[in-house]
Scaffold this active site. Structure first.
Site, PDB file in Angstrom:
ATOM      1  N   ASP A  31       0.901  -1.092   0.219  1.00 38.69           N
ATOM      2  CA  ASP A  31       0.001  -0.001   0.136  1.00 38.69           C
ATOM      3  C   ASP A  31       0.709   1.378  -0.126  1.00 38.69           C
ATOM      4  O   ASP A  31       1.358   1.716   1.071  1.00 38.69           O
ATOM      5  CB  ASP A  31      -0.923   0.095   1.176  1.00 38.69           C
ATOM      6  CG  ASP A  31      -2.066  -1.196   1.037  1.00 38.69           C
ATOM      7  OD1 ASP A  31      -2.736  -0.876   0.182  1.00 38.69           O
ATOM      8  OD2 ASP A  31      -2.169  -1.910   2.171  1.00 38.69           O
ATOM      9  N   ASP A 172     -10.495  -4.935  -1.077  1.00 39.67           N
ATOM     10  CA  ASP A 172      -9.758  -4.449  -0.021  1.00 39.67           C
ATOM     11  C   ASP A 172     -10.177  -3.691   1.077  1.00 39.67           C
ATOM     12  O   ASP A 172     -10.794  -2.529   0.919  1.00 39.67           O
ATOM     13  CB  ASP A 172      -8.796  -3.824  -0.904  1.00 39.67           C
ATOM     14  CG  ASP A 172      -7.547  -3.350  -0.193  1.00 39.67           C
ATOM     15  OD1 ASP A 172      -7.451  -3.559   0.852  1.00 39.67           O
ATOM     16  OD2 ASP A 172      -6.633  -2.507  -0.536  1.00 39.67           O
TER      17      ASP A 172
HETATM   18  C1  DX5 Z   1      -6.182   0.501   3.063  1.00 35.57           C
HETATM   19  C2  DX5 Z   1      -5.227  -0.504   2.348  1.00 35.57           C
HETATM   20  C3  DX5 Z   1      -5.691  -1.824   2.662  1.00 35.57           C
HETATM   21  C4  DX5 Z   1      -5.509  -2.162   4.220  1.00 35.57           C
HETATM   22  C5  DX5 Z   1      -5.985  -3.641   4.422  1.00 35.57           C
HETATM   23  O1  DX5 Z   1      -6.201   1.773   2.666  1.00 35.57           O
HETATM   24  O2  DX5 Z   1      -5.516  -0.371   0.998  1.00 35.57           O
HETATM   25  O3  DX5 Z   1      -4.761  -2.766   1.814  1.00 35.57           O
HETATM   26  O4  DX5 Z   1      -4.178  -2.534   4.401  1.00 35.57           O
HETATM   27  O5  DX5 Z   1      -5.807  -3.855   5.784  1.00 35.57           O
HETATM   28  P1  DX5 Z   1      -7.251  -4.581   6.653  1.00 35.57           P
HETATM   29  O6  DX5 Z   1      -7.155  -5.789   6.193  1.00 35.57           O
HETATM   30  O7  DX5 Z   1      -6.510  -4.480   7.987  1.00 35.57           O
HETATM   31  O8  DX5 Z   1      -8.340  -3.590   6.581  1.00 35.57           O
HETATM   32 ZN    ZN Z   2      -4.510  -1.912  -0.416  1.00 38.25          ZN
END
Ligand code: DX5
Ligand code: ZN
Length: 210
Positions: A31, A172
């Site tokens: 990310d 996501d």
């Molecule tokens: C949020 C990111 C995600 C995040 C997901 O902006 O794009 O990829 O890291 O993390 P969890 O699974 O903890 O929601």
């Molecule tokens: Zn992400």
């Protein structure tokens, strides 16, 4: 359903990659945040990304949460990357960025925020390989899954089927052993904190794959 593990919230990202290598995930999800498109700055250090790339048994999926997409692309040349995804909400020339990613030899995804109308992505679906449907507001891990994402997956799937398109759906944010059933119609689930904040990576990944 494939799992792409997000390293965002791992306390030690390098040792997390080592532990993820022992699990049944398919990709590592990186990310990249610029502090402008989202109010968080992450994965700006290419040495960190290169170390992850060298250690990982899996290809990387790059999720760009940045305004100036075009200035970020060249740094990913030569890495073991499956796809680069940027946001529909950027103000840049979308077709040009799709072309540049394809010219690099990578698959291209477009991400769409929860508040953006899903139909806005339709004009690009015959030109990209993946839709990254955000099920949280981008910027942070550990948020709750937004429930209407389930209906959006069905809408997209129907549209893709009707129009004979071959684009994959990846979801996501906020996915864990409870919410995974809500995204079963998607192709890939991005999972961060549920895996990387636990002491039992293999069990957590298995609970998503069962
Ligand atoms: C949020 C990111 C995600 C995040 C997901 O902006 O794009 O990829 O890291 O993390 P969890 O699974 O903890 O929601
Ligand atoms: Zn992400």
């Amino acid at each position: 359903m494939k799992i792409s593990a997000s390293l965002l919230d791992a306390s030690d990202r390098i040792s997390s990659v080592d532990k993820l290598n022992q699990t049944g995930i398919s990709y590592l999800h990186i990310d990249v945040m610029d502090g402008k498109m989202v109010d968080n700055i992450q994965f700006q250090d290419m040495d960190e990304i290169k170390s992850i790339n060298n250690l990982s048994h899996f290809k990387l999926q790059i999720h760009l949460m940045v305004e100036d997409v075009s200035s970020y692309l060249d740094r990913f040349i030569g890495l073991n990357i499956e796809s680069i995804t940027f946001h529909l909400e950027t103000k840049q020339d979308i077709l040009e960025n799709i072309q540049r990613i394809h010219d690099m030899g990578y698959r291209c995804g477009i991400a769409i925020c929860p508040d953006t109308d899903i139909q806005d992505i339709y004009p690009y679906l015959d030109k990209i390989d993946m839709i990254l449907l955000m099920s949280v507001i981008p910027g942070r891990g550990g948020q709750s899954f937004i429930l209407d994402t389930k209906d959006k997956i069905i809408m997209l799937k129907n549209y893709i089927g009707k129009n004979h398109l071959s684009v994959l759906i990846e979801v996501d944010g906020g996915i864990n052993d409870k919410t995974i059933s809500l995204v079963k119609d998607a192709d890939v689930a991005v999972v961060g904190s549920y895996i990387v904040k636990s002491d039992h990576y293999i069990e957590r990944v298995n609970s998503l794959l069962d």
